[in-house]
Write an enzyme that holds these catalytic residues in place. Structure first.
Site, PDB file in Angstrom:
ATOM      1  CE1 TYR A   1    -130.511  17.189  64.378  1.00 14.72           C
ATOM      2  CE2 TYR A   1    -130.252  18.923  62.754  1.00 14.72           C
ATOM      3  CZ  TYR A   1    -130.493  18.531  64.051  1.00 14.72           C
ATOM      4  OH  TYR A   1    -130.709  19.467  65.025  1.00 14.72           O
ATOM      5  CG  HIS A  49    -136.123  11.892  63.086  1.00 10.92           C
ATOM      6  ND1 HIS A  49    -137.235  11.081  63.121  1.00 10.92           N
ATOM      7  CD2 HIS A  49    -136.551  13.097  63.559  1.00 10.92           C
ATOM      8  CE1 HIS A  49    -138.271  11.764  63.589  1.00 10.92           C
ATOM      9  NE2 HIS A  49    -137.897  12.986  63.857  1.00 10.92           N
ATOM     10  CG  ASN A  61    -141.038  18.800  64.391  1.00 14.07           C
ATOM     11  OD1 ASN A  61    -140.912  17.597  64.163  1.00 14.07           O
ATOM     12  ND2 ASN A  61    -140.774  19.321  65.567  1.00 14.07           N
ATOM     13  CG  ASP A  63    -138.120   8.254  61.759  1.00 14.85           C
ATOM     14  OD1 ASP A  63    -138.557   9.138  60.995  1.00 14.85           O
ATOM     15  OD2 ASP A  63    -138.089   8.393  62.995  1.00 14.85           O
ATOM     16  CG  ASN A  74    -143.848  15.986  65.962  1.00 15.39           C
ATOM     17  OD1 ASN A  74    -144.963  15.671  66.381  1.00 15.39           O
ATOM     18  ND2 ASN A  74    -142.848  16.264  66.767  1.00 15.39           N
TER      19      ASN A  74
END
Length: 192
Positions: A14, A19, A67, A92, A113
């Site tokens: 990631y 994100h 999250n 973001d 989230n």
């Protein structure tokens, strides 16, 4: 300001995703200040401490996945008795185009989230947010794939420029001179 949190997802998979723009911001600040971010198990994240003359501020990159960001923020804030209004969360923002950045205090999570989880763990929404624009795919069903993919080259360039522009406000942010920081950020070289 006593705690600056960059939101993102841990791991190489990631690292370059939209994100993770909150991670990019805090990593850049740590680089500029010459402090290494180190894993801190009790805070479920990577941390660094900015000491005088830089500031008395903790930097935090939660390693709990987006999250569950509140677990890390709540642990560090509780341990050091940091109030929500002394926290800046960098994340973001789909509703801003790449290149835009906005500073605000409190309000709703806007479907983010990570922000929702932090509010739940702190029991309050009145922390500061620095929202880094990443744009929107245009279709709601594509949002998850969109935020978890790297931005196009020109988008990344615009995002990096907004990160650099907002990091220039660090002296104002660390002094909690948020009105001046907002005015400068929202009027200088802004695309939204």
């Amino acid at each position: 300001m006593k705690l600056v949190v960059g939101l993102g997802n841990p791991g190489r998979k990631y690292q370059a995703s939209r994100h993770n723009s909150g991670f990019w911001w805090v990593e850049r600040l740590a680089e500029i200040c010459g402090v290494p971010l180190r894993a801190e198990a009790r805070f479920h994240g990577s941390t660094a401490r900015l000491a005088p003359p830089l500031a008395h501020v903790w930097l935090l990159l939660p390693q709990t996945f987006m999250n569950n960001s509140g677990r890390a923020v709540g642990a560090l804030a509780s341990f050091y008795r940091i109030a929500p209004e002394e926290i800046l969360v960098v994340h973001d923002e789909l509703d801003l185009p790449p290149g835009a950045a906005r500073l605000k205090k409190g309000g709703g999570a806007g479907g983010h989230n990570g922000v929702s989880d932090i509010a739940a763990h702190l029991g309050a929404k009145d922390f500061w947010r620095l929202r880094i624009g990443i744009g929107h795919p245009g279709v709601r069903d594509q949002v998850i794939d969109y935020v978890l993919c790297p931005p196009r080259v020109e988008e990344r360039k615009a995002i990096d420029e907004s990160i650099e522009r907002s990091i220039e406000l660090w002296p104002l942010l660390v002094e909690s001179n948020m009105e001046a920081a907002m005015h400068k950020l929202h009027t200088k070289g802004s695309s939204a």
